[in-house]
Write a protein that holds these residues in place. Structure first.
Motif, PDB file in Angstrom:
ATOM      1  N   LEU A  56      23.516 -40.093 -17.009  1.00 54.20           N
ATOM      2  CA  LEU A  56      22.054 -40.010 -16.931  1.00 54.20           C
ATOM      3  C   LEU A  56      21.457 -39.457 -18.218  1.00 54.20           C
ATOM      4  CD1 LEU A  56      21.525 -38.786 -13.274  1.00 54.20           C
ATOM      5  CD2 LEU A  56      21.022 -41.036 -14.205  1.00 54.20           C
ATOM      6  N   TRP A  57      22.097 -38.443 -18.800  1.00 50.15           N
ATOM      7  CA  TRP A  57      21.605 -37.878 -20.056  1.00 50.15           C
ATOM      8  C   TRP A  57      21.676 -38.908 -21.182  1.00 50.15           C
ATOM      9  CZ3 TRP A  57      24.598 -32.666 -19.561  1.00 50.15           C
ATOM     10  CH2 TRP A  57      23.876 -31.811 -18.725  1.00 50.15           C
ATOM     11  N   ASP A  58      22.744 -39.694 -21.196  1.00 48.60           N
ATOM     12  CA  ASP A  58      22.883 -40.716 -22.235  1.00 48.60           C
ATOM     13  C   ASP A  58      21.855 -41.829 -22.059  1.00 48.60           C
ATOM     14  OD1 ASP A  58      24.922 -39.395 -23.476  1.00 48.60           O
ATOM     15  OD2 ASP A  58      26.519 -40.528 -22.496  1.00 48.60           O
ATOM     16  N   ILE A  59      21.630 -42.267 -20.840  1.00 52.24           N
ATOM     17  CA  ILE A  59      20.652 -43.324 -20.578  1.00 52.24           C
ATOM     18  C   ILE A  59      19.255 -42.871 -20.991  1.00 52.24           C
ATOM     19  CG2 ILE A  59      19.495 -44.588 -18.722  1.00 52.24           C
ATOM     20  CD1 ILE A  59      22.216 -44.813 -17.351  1.00 52.24           C
ATOM     21  N   ARG A  60      18.946 -41.613 -20.788  1.00 46.98           N
ATOM     22  CA  ARG A  60      17.630 -41.084 -21.162  1.00 46.98           C
ATOM     23  C   ARG A  60      17.378 -41.267 -22.657  1.00 46.98           C
ATOM     24  NH1 ARG A  60      17.448 -34.986 -20.655  1.00 46.98           N
ATOM     25  NH2 ARG A  60      18.471 -35.206 -22.646  1.00 46.98           N
ATOM     26  N   GLN A  61      18.376 -41.000 -23.484  1.00 47.12           N
ATOM     27  CA  GLN A  61      18.236 -41.154 -24.926  1.00 47.12           C
ATOM     28  C   GLN A  61      18.049 -42.621 -25.318  1.00 47.12           C
ATOM     29  OE1 GLN A  61      17.490 -37.883 -25.639  1.00 47.12           O
ATOM     30  NE2 GLN A  61      18.336 -38.500 -27.596  1.00 47.12           N
ATOM     31  N   VAL A  62      18.781 -43.514 -24.668  1.00 48.76           N
ATOM     32  CA  VAL A  62      18.675 -44.941 -24.972  1.00 48.76           C
ATOM     33  C   VAL A  62      17.281 -45.450 -24.607  1.00 48.76           C
ATOM     34  CG1 VAL A  62      19.543 -47.223 -24.350  1.00 48.76           C
ATOM     35  CG2 VAL A  62      21.146 -45.351 -24.745  1.00 48.76           C
ATOM     36  N   VAL A  63      16.775 -45.051 -23.449  1.00 45.97           N
ATOM     37  CA  VAL A  63      15.437 -45.476 -23.023  1.00 45.97           C
ATOM     38  C   VAL A  63      14.384 -44.928 -23.975  1.00 45.97           C
ATOM     39  CG1 VAL A  63      13.715 -45.230 -21.192  1.00 45.97           C
ATOM     40  CG2 VAL A  63      16.071 -45.791 -20.614  1.00 45.97           C
ATOM     41  N   LEU A  64      14.527 -43.703 -24.411  1.00 42.02           N
ATOM     42  CA  LEU A  64      13.573 -43.109 -25.341  1.00 42.02           C
ATOM     43  C   LEU A  64      13.503 -43.912 -26.636  1.00 42.02           C
ATOM     44  CD1 LEU A  64      11.765 -40.497 -25.728  1.00 42.02           C
ATOM     45  CD2 LEU A  64      13.673 -39.644 -27.054  1.00 42.02           C
ATOM     46  N   LYS A  65      14.654 -44.284 -27.173  1.00 42.28           N
ATOM     47  CA  LYS A  65      14.673 -45.053 -28.427  1.00 42.28           C
ATOM     48  C   LYS A  65      14.193 -46.485 -28.219  1.00 42.28           C
ATOM     49  CE  LYS A  65      18.125 -42.495 -30.969  1.00 42.28           C
ATOM     50  NZ  LYS A  65      17.312 -42.113 -32.092  1.00 42.28           N
ATOM     51  N   ALA A  66      14.514 -47.085 -27.078  1.00 40.93           N
ATOM     52  CA  ALA A  66      14.149 -48.480 -26.834  1.00 40.93           C
ATOM     53  C   ALA A  66      12.647 -48.645 -26.627  1.00 40.93           C
ATOM     54  CB  ALA A  66      14.902 -49.012 -25.624  1.00 40.93           C
ATOM     55  N   THR A  67      12.000 -47.653 -26.039  1.00 40.17           N
ATOM     56  CA  THR A  67      10.565 -47.771 -25.745  1.00 40.17           C
ATOM     57  C   THR A  67       9.691 -47.063 -26.774  1.00 40.17           C
ATOM     58  OG1 THR A  67      10.667 -45.849 -24.283  1.00 40.17           O
ATOM     59  CG2 THR A  67      10.961 -48.012 -23.272  1.00 40.17           C
ATOM     60  N   ALA A  68      10.275 -46.517 -27.817  1.00 44.58           N
ATOM     61  CA  ALA A  68       9.506 -45.788 -28.830  1.00 44.58           C
ATOM     62  C   ALA A  68       8.415 -46.630 -29.488  1.00 44.58           C
ATOM     63  CB  ALA A  68      10.438 -45.202 -29.880  1.00 44.58           C
ATOM     64  N   PRO A  69       8.623 -47.921 -29.750  1.00 41.45           N
ATOM     65  CA  PRO A  69       7.533 -48.702 -30.357  1.00 41.45           C
ATOM     66  C   PRO A  69       6.311 -48.863 -29.438  1.00 41.45           C
ATOM     67  CG  PRO A  69       9.625 -49.817 -30.685  1.00 41.45           C
ATOM     68  CD  PRO A  69       9.872 -48.688 -29.742  1.00 41.45           C
TER      69      PRO A  69
END
Length: 54
Positions: free
Chosen positions: A21-34
């Motif tokens: 869950l902690w890892d997925i949170r980071q991926v989602v943060l980077k993917a939706t940053a734009p």
């Protein structure tokens, strides 16, 4: 003093889920940053966490 027991499958599974869950949170943060500002995402996440704790 009690002796230490070996980790059981529940403890290992719980740690694996938490780390995932902690890892997925980071991926989602980077993917939706734009689309959504990272600080807004962090604020929303903190607000939801505060509601759940409350």
């Amino acid at each position: 003093m009690d002796t230490r027991r070996a980790l059981d499958s529940t403890a290992i599974g719980s740690m694996m889920v938490i780390c995932l869950l902690w890892d997925i949170r980071q991926v989602v943060l980077k993917a939706t940053a734009p689309d959504i500002a990272p600080i807004l995402q962090i604020g929303l996440r903190s607000g939801v966490a505060a509601l759940l704790v409350g």
